[in-house]
Design an enzyme around this catalytic site. Structure first.
Site, short mmCIF file in Angstrom:
data_model
loop_
_atom_site.label_atom_id
_atom_site.label_comp_id
_atom_site.label_asym_id
_atom_site.label_seq_id
_atom_site.Cartn_x
_atom_site.Cartn_y
_atom_site.Cartn_z
N GLU A 190 1.04 -0.91 -0.36
CA GLU A 190 -0.21 -0.34 0.00
C GLU A 190 1.39 1.45 -0.22
O GLU A 190 0.60 2.18 -0.58
CB GLU A 190 -0.84 0.20 1.16
CG GLU A 190 -2.31 -0.94 1.30
CD GLU A 190 -3.13 -0.59 2.49
OE1 GLU A 190 -3.03 0.49 2.77
OE2 GLU A 190 -3.42 -1.93 2.37
N SER A 277 5.34 -21.55 -1.28
CA SER A 277 5.34 -22.45 -1.18
C SER A 277 4.70 -22.89 -1.95
O SER A 277 3.40 -22.50 -3.02
CB SER A 277 4.32 -23.28 0.27
OG SER A 277 4.85 -22.31 1.42
N ASP A 349 -6.20 -9.94 1.60
CA ASP A 349 -5.20 -8.39 1.70
C ASP A 349 -6.62 -8.73 3.04
O ASP A 349 -7.35 -8.18 3.57
CB ASP A 349 -5.58 -7.80 1.21
CG ASP A 349 -5.60 -6.82 1.70
OD1 ASP A 349 -4.53 -5.85 2.70
OD2 ASP A 349 -5.82 -5.51 0.95
#
Length: 826
Positions: A190, A277, A349
């Site tokens: 951001e 991952s 988010d």
């Protein structure tokens, strides 16, 4: 008692380090000697328990009750990883200065801003009815080992002796109050995006981070995007590891430029940053074993000892084995004899930065819904190693902790994050799902999963496979979470998305499911309304996994292990295709370019550690092409992006046929010419630099001579070369890259690998003893223990060891038995 704002940091005094250097332990190789046996009386234990350590350092803990097995788990975690978990606790609770001195006060203060401070009844209830009890038993076990060391001070881990302090006693609340060790979401992004908006062109932020699915963000009404340079300083301090240095630089005296450079050194070679991952599950019909299969290799920062720890917990009603974080009870990746489960990060988010107008004469008041509202103040007391105490005031708005005051502009900045809500202690929610016996129970447990946001894959003994994402998802009715927002009441979360509103999959027709952090929302998912996240890593790892699993053949355990170690680069294939398509006329008098293209075009795109072409490709991509592309796209604003450009966006623009970005030229022909010149000049520059670095004989170049894996001990910066050899593991030559399945992200300035898959597991569901695992550099946290580094070389070779589950197999592989007894009454 003094009050301070902690604007200075003093050097760490570590005079007792000489004690360590004079008494360095000798590391011995493991031998085939007979099983050693030890008996220890353990405070709090109700009945006898047993820790059977196998030849790979995995503890198999057997107890007659759940209370005792979790107490024994805590005792064993302290036995093997006490310095690691004690440092984790002190960092998370903001208690470093109590043992290391005033130099750590600012980091302590920052950590306390992000402690969970809510209702503890709601907190415990969020994880299931057994969570508080088992955590209390777990910390009782840790404390029992601390008491044991008080009676046997000669067994105190050497780090405590070197740094001259004692391990602390724990409370159950410590485990769940600490939130700053989880993988954070997009707060930094951001702020970086706001920098581009401040510079006048928000759209150019696509060079740093491409938004997906298709989305165009806009500046929130009322936001001044020109943020203070150090607005995230406290957030960074709260979430970073403990920085040991013989002479710590006073951070408060760093200029903005110096601080930016310091943080830039932490950046790696792709927008994936410090997360990643791979996992997949295979149905019986697709599996060579005729049983379901689960594979997982989470990617996290490398250290010695490793972040994760493999443990087996066996008691009536519970029999789980796998990896977790050593400071937490239970396991988060593995199986329980009925189901297997593994995780990757999903880009939901959970963070927002709020910007407030503050009252000029009363900066503790902020404007909210047209009125001045007083911040909540909390005075924290910090103990120093000198015995003195200091106080500091922390401030909180209705949204969260205040991380910066800008009294010149009369602004304040606070963080709202999902991971400060009840039930959000990172990874702790696994104490619930690790008990599930079927998909219904597993999915129900995952509906309440909080942090970090994850893709969980599932496989069971009946042959079912599935995918269940989880993570607390804020509902943002009128914005997308991609930029800071004014904190005046216009931008509020409207609760959280119900867990069943996330997509999932059960027994897919194709017979497999995989995730690798890629954008995996179904095409018909209503992302424009739910806006769960728009920042996803490049999909190269997933695409390679899908290419392999989609082949018309059945998948064996060996296939899954090979795939976890796969180092084919799909982005290299695309970039080399562009190189070989450059017209011959463009290469006239470009002999070095021709030689470089010849090396790359003859390459099989396998990023082996001994590959000359892999060295050239990675050096070209990260040191030359990426930076030059960024300069072309951003011009004088290039400094605003401290990472390499977003790979997805860069490949799209370079491969464009007739829709090049305007920076490439006014016509298609001009754009193609500029693209080709960018490829040629950057390749020649890389070739020339490699000649200087690795020699003129290109056939002797090796990717592993550049990229190295180093498992560094936390206080490695305090040690001389002899000490580093004892406490650090490596450096080891390393293949792969950030976008190969065998992921390897390196620091741009020195190619030292800083994160990747130190833990791997492949589970043969139902034939449990046939499962395979690896945990580098080793299971133990004691440098004198053979299991501190014994797995590093096998890991580097892509090898595995059996993840044994049955009591018979465990006892056959036992090397050490620790019998735990209740304290006898005299």
């Amino acid at each position: 008692m003094r009050k301070t704002t902690f604007t200075t940091r003093l050097p760490l005094q570590c005079t007792t380090l000489l004690l360590l250097l004079c008494h360095l332990p000798t590391v011995h190789a493991a031998t085939d000697k007979a099983v050693s046996k030890t008996q220890i009386e353990v405070k709090g234990l109700k009945q006898a328990a047993e820790i059977v350590v196998d030849q790979w350092g995995v503890p198999h803990i057997y107890a007659k009750s759940e209370d005792d097995v979790f107490l024994a788990q805590g005792f064993n975690a302290a036995r093997d990883r006490l310095f690691q978990i004690d440092l984790w606790r002190r960092r998370g609770l903001g208690q470093l200065s109590e043992v290391f001195g005033q130099a750590y006060l600012e980091q302590d203060r920052a950590a306390r801003l992000f402690l969970y401070r809510g209702d503890m009844k709601k907190e415990w209830a969020a994880y299931g009815k057994q969570s508080q009890r088992l955590t209390q038993q777990f910390v009782t076990g840790i404390n029992a080992y601390v008491h044991y060391l008080n009676q046997h001070p000669e067994q105190l881990p050497p780090e405590f002796k070197a740094l001259n302090y004692r391990p602390a006693l724990w409370q159950a609340e410590d485990v769940v109050k600490i939130r700053s060790h989880g993988l954070t979401r997009n707060l930094t992004s951001e702020v970086n995006r706001a920098k581009m908006a401040c510079a006048g062109d928000l759209a150019l932020d696509e060079v740093r981070q491409r938004l997906s699915p298709t989305w165009q963000t806009k500046l929130p009404e009322g936001l001044d995007p020109c943020l203070p340079d150090e607005v995230l300083r406290q957030f960074t301090l709260a979430t970073q590891n403990v920085p040991f240095s013989a002479a710590i630089t006073p951070i408060a005296k760093l200029s903005a430029e110096a601080e930016e450079n310091r943080l830039a050194k932490l950046e790696i070679n792709d927008s994936d940053k410090m997360e990643g991952s791979n996992n997949w599950v295979i149905s019986p019909g697709k599996s060579a074993t005729g049983r379901a299969m689960m594979a997982n290799d989470p990617h996290r920062a490398y250290s010695a000892p490793s972040l994760r720890y493999i443990t087996h917990l066996s008691a009536p009603g519970l029999d789980v084995i796998g990896a977790g974080e050593p400071a937490l009870p239970g396991i988060s990746i593995g199986h329980n004899g009925s189901i297997a489960f593994g995780l990757t990060i999903m880009s939901i988010d959970q963070e927002d930065l709020y910007v407030y107008d503050i009252q000029p004469d009363k900066p503790q008041n902020y404007r909210y819904q047209g009125k001045w509202v007083e911040m909540q103040k909390r005075t924290e007391v910090f103990k120093l190693n000198s015995g003195a105490t200091m106080e500091s005031d922390l401030f909180f708005t209705r949204h969260g902790p205040v991380i910066y005051f800008d009294t010149k502009k009369n602004k304040a900045y606070a963080v709202r994050t999902g991971w400060l809500e009840p039930g959000m202690a990172p990874y702790f929610g696994s104490v619930d799902y690790m008990r599930a016996k079927n998909f219904t129970e597993f999915k129900k447990a995952m509906l309440h999963w909080g942090a970090p946001t994850e893709n969980q894959v599932y496989a069971d003994t009946k042959g079912n496979i599935g995918w269940v994402p989880g993570g607390l998802t804020p509902i943002r009715p009128n914005w997308d979470g991609l930029l800071p927002v004014p904190g005046d009441g216009r931008y509020e979360w409207a609760g959280f998305l119900s867990g069943d509103k996330l997509p999932s999959s059960y027994n897919p027709e194709k017979g497999w499911f995989a995730s690798a952090n890629e954008l995996n929302l179904p095409e018909d998912y209503p992302y424009r309304e739910r806006k769960i996240g728009f920042e996803w890593p490049h999909n190269a790892r997933y695409q390679r996994i899908a290419d392999v699993l989609s082949q018309d053949k059945k998948v064996s355990l060996e296939d899954s292990m090979r795939l976890q170690n796969d180092i084919l680069s799909l982005p290299a294939e695309r970039l080399i295709r562009l190189l070989t398509a450059i017209p011959e006329a463009s290469l006239l008098n470009q002999e070095q370019a021709k030689r470089a293209i010849q090396i790359l075009s003859a390459w099989d795109r396998q990023e082996n550690a001994d590959s000359a072409a892999a060295a050239l490709y990675q050096y070209w991509y990260s040191q030359s092409l990426g930076p030059q592309y960024k300069d072309l796209m951003l011009g004088q604003k290039s400094y605003l992006v401290t990472t390499l450009p977003d790979l997805t966006s860069m490949l799209k623009n370079l491969e464009a046929q007739d829709a090049f970005p305007p920076q490439f030229g006014d016509s298609v022909d001009q754009a193609k010419h500029r693209r080709d010149q960018l490829l040629i000049t950057s390749l020649v520059s890389a070739y020339q630099q490699l000649e200087k670095r690795l020699g003129a004989q290109t056939q002797q170049w090796r990717w592993g001579d550049l990229q190295k894996t180093l498992f560094a001990h936390p206080f490695s910066p305090l040690l001389d070369s002899k000490g580093k050899a004892q406490y650090d593991v490596g450096p080891l030559p390393r293949g792969g890259s950030a976008n190969s399945v065998n992921q390897s992200s390196y620091r741009l300035q020195d190619f030292v690998q800083i994160n990747g898959p130190s833990f791997r597991v492949v589970v043969d569901v139902g034939n449990w003893d046939n499962s395979k695992a690896m945990n580098a550099p080793g299971q133990s946290g004691d440098p004198a223990n053979p299991h501190y580094r014994d797995l590093a070389t096998p890991w580097a070779k892509g090898e595995y060891f059996p993840l044994l589950y049955s009591r018979k197999a465990v006892e056959a592989a036992a090397k050490q038995i620790i019998e735990l007894r209740p304290i006898s009454r005299k």
